[in-house]
Design a protein around this motif. Structure first.
Motif, short mmCIF file in Angstrom:
data_model
loop_
_atom_site.label_atom_id
_atom_site.label_comp_id
_atom_site.label_asym_id
_atom_site.label_seq_id
_atom_site.Cartn_x
_atom_site.Cartn_y
_atom_site.Cartn_z
N LEU A 117 0.83 -1.20 0.00
CA LEU A 117 0.00 0.00 0.00
C LEU A 117 0.87 1.26 0.00
O LEU A 117 0.61 2.21 -0.75
N CYS A 121 0.82 3.85 -3.16
CA CYS A 121 0.46 5.26 -3.02
C CYS A 121 1.59 6.17 -3.49
O CYS A 121 1.35 7.20 -4.13
N GLU A 125 1.37 8.86 -6.56
CA GLU A 125 1.78 10.27 -6.46
C GLU A 125 2.75 10.63 -7.59
O GLU A 125 2.66 11.72 -8.18
N LEU A 270 -6.13 7.41 -5.57
CA LEU A 270 -5.70 7.87 -4.24
C LEU A 270 -6.89 8.36 -3.41
O LEU A 270 -7.00 8.06 -2.21
N GLU A 271 -7.78 9.10 -4.05
CA GLU A 271 -8.95 9.61 -3.34
C GLU A 271 -9.87 8.46 -2.93
O GLU A 271 -10.43 8.46 -1.83
N LEU A 273 -8.95 5.36 -2.28
CA LEU A 273 -8.29 4.68 -1.15
C LEU A 273 -8.53 5.45 0.15
O LEU A 273 -8.76 4.87 1.22
N LYS A 274 -8.45 6.78 0.06
CA LYS A 274 -8.65 7.61 1.24
C LYS A 274 -10.08 7.50 1.75
O LYS A 274 -10.33 7.33 2.96
N SER A 279 -5.83 4.21 2.73
CA SER A 279 -4.66 4.90 2.21
C SER A 279 -3.50 4.76 3.19
O SER A 279 -3.71 4.53 4.39
N SER A 280 -2.27 4.91 2.67
CA SER A 280 -1.08 4.72 3.53
C SER A 280 -0.87 5.93 4.43
O SER A 280 -1.41 7.00 4.19
#
Length: 280
Positions: A117, A121, A125, A270-271, A273-274, A279-280
């Motif tokens: 993870l 991430c 990025e 990413l969003e 996962l958040k 998210s990490s």
């Protein structure tokens, strides 16, 4: 030839001394050296044997110099020189003290979910930055991902595509530039007009799968290049088995053969996962 290159470079670039051969492959030779200002640096030399190879090398250097951030090596300069009858292009980059993901996977076999993870991430990025410049890496793979104690760095933009510039690949080429096992179907088919940010997301899904399962999803059936290419286009690997099925679903979606069915962007993943609390 290597000794001649070292002597020439230390004379031509006196700010770099103590050059030692670090790696080589294809038309590239990589040296480690000490820069009077920047400390440890990498000096990458590319042999230029044709007009097209010169254009591709120049584009690689222009792309690398555009990308700034924690997930990229700093570029300190680039240019060209001639030694004898051979032309070279060079780029001077920050040395990243670490190992590539391939070597790490060989040592550990596979990684736990927390490690994957964090890696995933960081790569997203990096892809956000790459794609914001209207670029597609096209060669994300374990060999081009450096793991250090401080950061995760994406390297090697040798076949990166600048969507704002004319393609350097012939329209009639049977295959597009790629690494077998990490290329998206549209790369394999040289469907240049379909290449986009989602092409890199397909490869991101492959890497996540390989890190968690210990095997590339398109090498499950064979190590034959022909079969790997065929499977990349036609085979749907089984769902990941991991601690978070939401993550498994995201990876599986990235591996969709149809570009429009993959997630729209690295930022979107990413969003997601958040929002889902993973998210990490």
């Amino acid at each position: 030839m290597i000794e001649k290159l070292i002597q020439h470079c230390e004379s031509f670039l006196p700010e770099i001394q103590g050059l030692q051969r670090f790696d080589s492959g294809g038309q590239k030779v990589v040296f480690l050296g000490n820069h009077v200002i920047h400390g440890s640096v990498v000096l990458k030399l590319i042999e230029i044997n044709s007009d097209s190879s010169g254009k591709r090398a120049l584009r690689e250097m222009e792309i690398a110099s555009k990308l700034v951030g924690n997930n990229f090596a700093k570029v300190y300069g680039y240019g060209s020189f001639t030694l004898g009858n051979q032309e070279f292009m060079y780029i001077i980059e920050e040395y990243i003290d670490g190992i590539n993901l391939r070597k790490h996977l060989i040592m550990v076999g596979k990684m736990n979910f927390t490690e994957v993870l964090k890696l995933g991430c960081s790569l997203l990025e990096a892809l956000k930055t790459i794609h914001s410049e209207n670029l597609v890496h096209r060669d994300l793979k374990p060999e081009n991902i450096i793991l250090s104690t401080e950061k995760i760095v994406v390297i090697d933009f040798g076949i990166a595509r600048d969507l704002e510039k004319q393609s350097l690949t012939a329209d009639l080429a049977f295959f597009g530039p790629m690494t077998i096992g990490y290329a998206a179907p549209e790369q394999i088919k040289n469907q240049k007009r379909q290449i986009c940010n989602r092409t890199d997301l397909f490869t991101w899904g492959i890497i996540m799968y390989e890190c968690l399962m210990g095997v590339n999803p398109f090498r499950i059936n064979s190590d034959s290049s022909e079969i790997i290419l065929k499977d990349t286009i036609t085979y749907n690997p089984p769902l990941l088995s991991c601690d978070h099925q939401d993550f498994s679903h995201i990876v599986h979606t990235c591996l969709n053969k149809a570009i429009h069915r993959r997630p729209p962007s690295a930022g979107h993943i990413l969003e997601t996962l958040k929002i889902r609390g993973i998210s990490s």
